[in-house]
Design a protein around this motif. Structure first.
Motif, PDB file in Angstrom:
ATOM      1  N   ASP A  27     118.901 -54.554   8.871  1.00 30.28           N
ATOM      2  CA  ASP A  27     118.105 -53.350   8.718  1.00 30.28           C
ATOM      3  C   ASP A  27     116.612 -53.658   8.839  1.00 30.28           C
ATOM      4  N   VAL A  29     114.688 -56.062   7.300  1.00 31.50           N
ATOM      5  CA  VAL A  29     113.947 -56.522   6.127  1.00 31.50           C
ATOM      6  C   VAL A  29     113.258 -57.835   6.472  1.00 31.50           C
ATOM      7  N   THR A  30     111.996 -57.946   6.148  1.00 27.52           N
ATOM      8  CA  THR A  30     111.280 -59.188   6.410  1.00 27.52           C
ATOM      9  C   THR A  30     110.595 -59.667   5.142  1.00 27.52           C
ATOM     10  N   GLN A  71     107.999 -44.512   5.338  1.00 31.19           N
ATOM     11  CA  GLN A  71     108.681 -45.672   5.923  1.00 31.19           C
ATOM     12  C   GLN A  71     108.321 -46.952   5.176  1.00 31.19           C
ATOM     13  N   GLN A  72     107.053 -47.085   4.793  1.00 36.58           N
ATOM     14  CA  GLN A  72     106.632 -48.259   4.024  1.00 36.58           C
ATOM     15  C   GLN A  72     107.264 -48.248   2.635  1.00 36.58           C
ATOM     16  N   HIS A  74     110.274 -46.965   1.852  1.00 37.40           N
ATOM     17  CA  HIS A  74     111.666 -47.416   2.025  1.00 37.40           C
ATOM     18  C   HIS A  74     111.724 -48.924   2.311  1.00 37.40           C
ATOM     19  N   SER A  75     110.833 -49.388   3.159  1.00 44.86           N
ATOM     20  CA  SER A  75     110.809 -50.813   3.489  1.00 44.86           C
ATOM     21  C   SER A  75     110.530 -51.668   2.254  1.00 44.86           C
ATOM     22  N   ARG A  78     113.642 -51.832   0.119  1.00 44.70           N
ATOM     23  CA  ARG A  78     114.647 -52.723   0.729  1.00 44.70           C
ATOM     24  C   ARG A  78     114.251 -54.191   0.536  1.00 44.70           C
ATOM     25  N   GLN A  79     112.956 -54.480   0.698  1.00 42.72           N
ATOM     26  CA  GLN A  79     112.488 -55.854   0.496  1.00 42.72           C
ATOM     27  C   GLN A  79     112.717 -56.307  -0.945  1.00 42.72           C
TER      28      GLN A  79
END
Length: 110
Positions: A27, A29-30, A71-72, A74-75, A78-79
């Motif tokens: 998805d 994730v970084t 978006q940030q 959600h990101s 997730r991170q």
């Protein structure tokens, strides 16, 4: 006749953690974590992170206060969840005496 389960609970945990991590990795994730992700990782429970990701939309109040896009938001969640899973997997590997797993293929990427 009684059937005795012979499954290894530790192995089941590791397999489940690796599976969920692979889903997150696919998805986008970084690492390293954003400031928001780091804050969420420190202050939110795993259940809170999952519940937030299940919301139909990003929290506009949080987005405004952190000056970030949905978006940030959600990101970052997730991170933070990914980092929780990495920590759980490392903890499980230490407790079971297995070598540390490689949670990502290359530095900065899942």
């Amino acid at each position: 006749m009684q059937i005795i389960s012979m499954s290894d609970v530790g192995e089941t945990k590791r397999t489940a953690l690796l599976y969920v991590m692979s889903c997150l990795c696919n998805d986008g994730v970084t690492l390293p974590l954003s400031d928001f992700a780091r804050f969420c990782f420190i202050t939110a429970t795993t259940e809170d992170l999952i519940a937030a990701l299940e919301l139909p939309a990003a929290d506009p109040v949080v987005c405004e206060s952190w000056k970030m896009s949905p978006q940030q938001w959600h990101s970052g969640l997730r991170q933070a969840l990914y980092q929780r899973l990495v920590d759980a997997l490392l903890s499980e590997s230490i407790e079971s005496g297995m070598p540390e797993p490689m949670p990502h293929g290359r530095q900065g990427q899942c």
